[in-house]
Design a protein around this motif. Structure first.
Motif, PDB file in Angstrom:
ATOM      1  N   ILE A   1       0.856  -1.175   0.000  1.00  0.00           N
ATOM      2  CA  ILE A   1       0.000   0.000   0.000  1.00  0.00           C
ATOM      3  C   ILE A   1       0.897   1.231   0.000  1.00  0.00           C
ATOM      4  O   ILE A   1       2.069   1.156   0.355  1.00  0.00           O
ATOM      5  CB  ILE A   1      -0.981   0.025   1.196  1.00  0.00           C
ATOM      6  N   ARG A   2       0.337   2.338  -0.429  1.00  0.00           N
ATOM      7  CA  ARG A   2       1.136   3.565  -0.453  1.00  0.00           C
ATOM      8  C   ARG A   2       0.293   4.745  -0.015  1.00  0.00           C
ATOM      9  O   ARG A   2      -0.926   4.741  -0.113  1.00  0.00           O
ATOM     10  CB  ARG A   2       1.708   3.822  -1.827  1.00  0.00           C
ATOM     11  N   LYS A   3       0.981   5.761   0.455  1.00  0.00           N
ATOM     12  CA  LYS A   3       0.340   7.014   0.855  1.00  0.00           C
ATOM     13  C   LYS A   3       1.181   8.142   0.278  1.00  0.00           C
ATOM     14  O   LYS A   3       2.410   8.147   0.396  1.00  0.00           O
ATOM     15  CB  LYS A   3       0.257   7.112   2.384  1.00  0.00           C
ATOM     16  N   LYS A   4       0.524   9.095  -0.378  1.00  0.00           N
ATOM     17  CA  LYS A   4       1.216  10.220  -0.991  1.00  0.00           C
ATOM     18  C   LYS A   4       1.003  11.466  -0.155  1.00  0.00           C
ATOM     19  O   LYS A   4      -0.106  11.748   0.279  1.00  0.00           O
ATOM     20  CB  LYS A   4       0.677  10.449  -2.405  1.00  0.00           C
TER      21      LYS A   4
ATOM     22  N   TYR B   1       6.833  19.575  -3.476  1.00  0.00           N
ATOM     23  CA  TYR B   1       7.468  18.271  -3.291  1.00  0.00           C
ATOM     24  C   TYR B   1       6.392  17.211  -3.093  1.00  0.00           C
ATOM     25  O   TYR B   1       5.363  17.473  -2.470  1.00  0.00           O
ATOM     26  CB  TYR B   1       8.389  18.283  -2.065  1.00  0.00           C
ATOM     27  N   VAL B   2       6.636  16.042  -3.627  1.00  0.00           N
ATOM     28  CA  VAL B   2       5.737  14.912  -3.463  1.00  0.00           C
ATOM     29  C   VAL B   2       6.539  13.767  -2.858  1.00  0.00           C
ATOM     30  O   VAL B   2       7.602  13.410  -3.364  1.00  0.00           O
ATOM     31  CB  VAL B   2       5.128  14.466  -4.806  1.00  0.00           C
ATOM     32  N   VAL B   3       6.039  13.231  -1.754  1.00  0.00           N
ATOM     33  CA  VAL B   3       6.685  12.101  -1.074  1.00  0.00           C
ATOM     34  C   VAL B   3       5.688  10.946  -1.064  1.00  0.00           C
ATOM     35  O   VAL B   3       4.546  11.125  -0.642  1.00  0.00           O
ATOM     36  CB  VAL B   3       7.069  12.465   0.382  1.00  0.00           C
TER      37      VAL B   3
ATOM     38  N   SER C   1       6.658  19.333   9.075  1.00  0.00           N
ATOM     39  CA  SER C   1       7.808  20.110   9.541  1.00  0.00           C
ATOM     40  C   SER C   1       8.596  20.715   8.375  1.00  0.00           C
ATOM     41  O   SER C   1       9.349  21.666   8.551  1.00  0.00           O
ATOM     42  CB  SER C   1       8.723  19.254  10.422  1.00  0.00           C
ATOM     43  N   PHE C   2       8.415  20.181   7.167  1.00  0.00           N
ATOM     44  CA  PHE C   2       9.067  20.714   5.974  1.00  0.00           C
ATOM     45  C   PHE C   2       8.167  21.651   5.176  1.00  0.00           C
ATOM     46  O   PHE C   2       8.641  22.391   4.323  1.00  0.00           O
ATOM     47  CB  PHE C   2       9.511  19.571   5.047  1.00  0.00           C
TER      48      PHE C   2
END
Length: 89
Positions: free
Chosen positions: A3-6, A32-34, A65-66
């Motif tokens: 599974i993933r979370k963007k 930014y995309v993480v 925090s970023f």
């Protein structure tokens, strides 16, 4: 199962080693995309790989925090580093 979370956030920086003067001197920002991926060979008692509520609680705090922050280069001159932390009166 994977599974993933963007997560997305905005951040700013200066590229000091760039070849153009504008880039060396101008603060500019990016979106930014993480993406975080979780994998497991089995499901937990709730029949999930991971509860997304926990993901948001822990990982989102790090991402936040970023968000809308300036990334200070470790090789930056001391005078500039100090000016970033001066309190305005």
């Amino acid at each position: 199962m994977i599974i993933r979370k963007k997560f997305k956030f905005e951040g700013a920086h200066i590229v000091r080693n760039c070849s153009t003067r504008r880039c060396k001197k101008s603060i500019h920002g990016h979106l930014y995309v993480v993406e975080v991926f979780f994998s497991s060979n089995k499901l937990n008692n709730g029949y999930m790989v991971l509860d997304f509520g926990l993901t948001k609680k822990h990982i989102k705090n790090i991402i936040d925090s970023f968000d809308h922050a300036y990334s200070l280069w470790s090789g930056e001159e001391d005078e500039f580093k100090k000016s970033c932390f001066l309190k305005s009166s």
